[in-house]
Design an enzyme around this catalytic site. Structure first.
Site, PDB file in Angstrom:
ATOM      1  N   LEU D 222       0.819  -1.208   0.000  1.00 10.87           N
ATOM      2  CA  LEU D 222       0.000   0.000   0.000  1.00 10.87           C
ATOM      3  C   LEU D 222       0.855   1.260   0.000  1.00 10.87           C
ATOM      4  CD1 LEU D 222      -2.801   1.289   0.268  1.00 10.87           C
ATOM      5  CD2 LEU D 222      -2.530   1.161   2.737  1.00 10.87           C
ATOM      6  N   ASP D 223       0.655   2.100  -0.978  1.00 19.11           N
ATOM      7  CA  ASP D 223       1.332   3.399  -1.064  1.00 19.11           C
ATOM      8  C   ASP D 223       2.850   3.275  -1.086  1.00 19.11           C
ATOM      9  OD1 ASP D 223      -1.229   4.462  -0.955  1.00 19.11           O
ATOM     10  OD2 ASP D 223      -1.163   4.785   1.195  1.00 19.11           O
ATOM     11  N   GLU D 224       3.341   2.103  -1.482  1.00 19.69           N
ATOM     12  CA  GLU D 224       4.795   1.880  -1.490  1.00 19.69           C
ATOM     13  C   GLU D 224       5.347   1.752  -2.912  1.00 19.69           C
ATOM     14  OE1 GLU D 224       6.896   1.624   1.137  1.00 19.69           O
ATOM     15  OE2 GLU D 224       5.595   1.283   2.866  1.00 19.69           O
TER      16      GLU D 224
END
Lengths: 279, 279, 279, 279
Positions: D222-224
């Site tokens: 996530l969001d990486e």
């Protein structure tokens, strides 16, 4: 509890804030936010006060404020009534679309009544979003005639502001006078650089490393009206005129919409050839 | 006519601005600029008032203000006395030099009394500019001892603020407590990203497209204190760790000096873990 | 393995990159970074190539490159030799100090040989940092005499660039000619706005919402030389001339130092009245 | 003369630029612009070459390039074919409208085939602009089912990229795998700060002085995923969560559209968890 915005400008003197706040207190108004500015050169005082309270007696409040202020004070009490706007365009869509999208989703802070264009090119898009489009060509007629036709349209609506969203015709002194302080333009350069036509071409020829845009009130002097907002962005030698125009459009729409937001929230005073903007 | 800056914080209630301005008027003080903020979540009111007038009776004014404000009001009357500052450094020069240059040319808004470094490396430069440099090594000793030696130096001077200008040691809770609200740090990332050590290395590994810096008051929680100023700049894939550090230094010095200017002009309130900054 | 920077400009034609890289390969040079630009309007080609390899035979390489390029090609082979710089100042310290601090800590990318000022005011600071300061007054003498005295100083050193760090005298055409392409000036406005004197006063009077600065090569036309870097910052109605000057200084020093970094790293081509900057 | 964009990535070695440009010359291709980057840590070479010429034999060119490059080279020849895009949304309009407006005026650099939303709320607007809108609710069903319904829609079209324009559902590893390197998300914070939900609420609570947005490729973390573009804007204590969200939307749409422009112009390489962006 209703919201009231109070705009006051007057000659500066000692005790103005005290006088004003005392009047507001006596009317049971609660100050939510207050900003003031003293123009030292012109000895002028400006304040914007957001308050809440009972607004039955705004006219009495106005009279009371005037009694407690120097002569020549200008007091403007604004209740939460939506501004009505007409947009003037030529061929470019990017400022118009930004305005119409925010209008569509009720985030403009104003209500677009109509779009007037001197070409047909933006009719289809405008009408897709349900806004009336009026085509007033500038061709084969005197400027006086052209502007009279525009006025006729505007007068059908109850317009507070005219937004020139890349409207590429210069308006006459008479037209500007009729809507003094109500016409906002976006100019595609960081004024006072590149006043007039073809700013990006001239920016390219000068070899500048920034381009920008300026939103300003329209006065009789071309691109000389009070500036509301400006912004620049970096460019480099890879930018030809075409690339400048493309990048410039993003700045133009941002600068114009920032200006409109400030105006529609009653945050902008005009003082001579300058603006005071209470952000 | 002297200048006086008044800082007030107190629980919010109706009529505060009126009460305050009435007291100021009764003391023949002229308001030059006034800013206020209501923290709706915490029902707290903050104001900064710049005024001019006769300041013989500041203590009477203070009492009068407190009488007209809610309990627990904090009133701070500041006359034009220069702040005294100690600067703590480790090895990097870029924040220190910016401070010392402005100090040299009297544009810092404060007076640097001394520089304390845990290495000798910045002594020569500091002394070139005529400022006392104290070397307090952190090596081969307990943190308590290290900090006690620092305090001893600081206590020789009448210090208002400690500026950590890239001081790379973490201060103990006890030390921070002794100078509560008086220690300003520059952290080399846009907090809360990259808290702690080696932010540029971690920024490189994450592949971010911006780097930044944060100036904040120091509290017991590492890099968690109230933020005063932050700024970022764009980077791209050409930036390795070394290039990030180099570009970052320009941001760090800007962010720290911006914060110091605001603090030295008494424009910053601390409220819980946040700041209110009246620019 | 040594580093070599190759700058080439020539009329554009098909196959230039291939020709150049083939020559480099035949000299066992490894390309670390390569940037090129084609000026479509003037049909001109520019490239900057950073490479590593054995540099014993740079003159042979130069000849070989010229053989494989169109007539009128300009080939510049730059080994890692530090640039030598003279700084000219008047009264303001902020650009000078930025240069001297970076010089002091060996992060300027050049070596400041001397500072020449038309007042004594910056002597003390310059000498504190161990740099020779020469006072050449412009008063009570012809410009020719004034400039001849400056040249005499400069000629004592082996100077690559003259940096006008807020030097407020206009240089004659003859002087500029003698150092063509070697004089960098910082102008305190976003050119082409506010060419000439007192830009902040004029910015104030116009009521702009941004101020800026421009670093450019000096030519015979005042403030018309090729622009290297520009930057702006937002201001508002609270900024009088004094505040603009203060805020402007931060932009000026940033813009000038950015330009110097690019020049000292051989990243800037001048082409007519423009620059090509390979960042 | 047609335009061809060549993207090459491969292990780094001496002579790559020479080899590549020689092959292009032998195919009578003229290099218009060329950018390259060497990832020193991973010893990887990346280049983007824009050229013009006869493109009859692109497959032969491809083979020839591969013959002259190290094993494991990735060669991508892109002719001027428009990208096809599906947009996924939830409730917020600001990113969607920016995309659809540019699509409407043919300035997106891609063609929007459809919009898929997990609410009905954006149907009306999407259809006003003549784009098909598919409502796939996430309610009362397993994620697998929800995503399978989305895939069914997408598979009706020939989609190059999925744009998550404020799509507030987390996609499963399986879904992401199916569209590896083809999903672009806009996250409403300057990552890695405020990963996950409610970034503005958390930004408010932390008291930051900047807010920002990040466009990135979606991976399983996530969001990486690899960051394409980021941008921040200054805020102050007057910004509550609501004001942050409002200001943040302007940044979000800018950041996402900047990323899309770069992707649609084939300027973005993904390398591990980072991007190389040839602007």
């Amino acid at each position: 509890m209703k919201k009231l915005t109070i705009l006051i400008s007057c000659p500066d003197q000692v005790g103005l804030v005290t006088n004003i706040t005392r009047v507001l207190a006596s009317h049971q108004l609660n100050i939510v936010a207050m900003r003031e500015f003293v123009d030292e050169e012109n000895k002028a005082f400006f304040t914007r006060i957001a308050c809440t309270g009972d607004l039955e007696e705004t006219e009495k409040l106005r009279v009371k404020l005037l009694e407690n202020l120097p002569n020549a004070a200008d007091v403007n009490l604004i209740t939460e009534q939506e501004k009505q706007v007409a947009v003037l365009v030529t061929k470019e869509y990017h400022c118009l679309s930004e305005i119409l999208i925010k209008n569509q989703f009720k985030t403009l802070g104003a209500n677009v009544q109509c779009v007037i264009g001197n070409y047909e090119i933006l009719r289809n898009f405008t009408e897709m979003l349900g806004i009336p489009y009026f085509h007033i060509s500038h061709e084969n007629k005197e400027k006086e005639q052209f502007e009279s036709e525009i006025k006729e349209i505007i007068n059908q609506f109850d317009i507070d502001y005219l937004v020139l969203a890349k409207f590429m015709r210069i308006l006459s002194a008479d037209f500007v006078k009729d809507y003094a302080g109500k016409i906002i333009n976006i100019h595609h350069s960081f004024l006072p650089a590149f006043i007039g036509a073809n700013p990006y071409r001239r920016a390219f020829e000068r070899g500048v490393k920034i381009i920008g845009a300026t939103a300003h009130f329209v006065t009789n002097n071309l691109d000389e009206g009070p500036i509301i907002t400006q912004h620049t962005t970096h460019i480099d030698h890879n930018f030809g005129v075409k690339e400048m125009i493309r990048a410039g459009k993003e700045i133009e729409k941002k600068v114009l919409l920032d200006a409109l937001e400030l105006i529609f929230e009653d945050r902008v005073f005009v003082s001579g050839n300058k603006t005071i903007v209470f952000k």
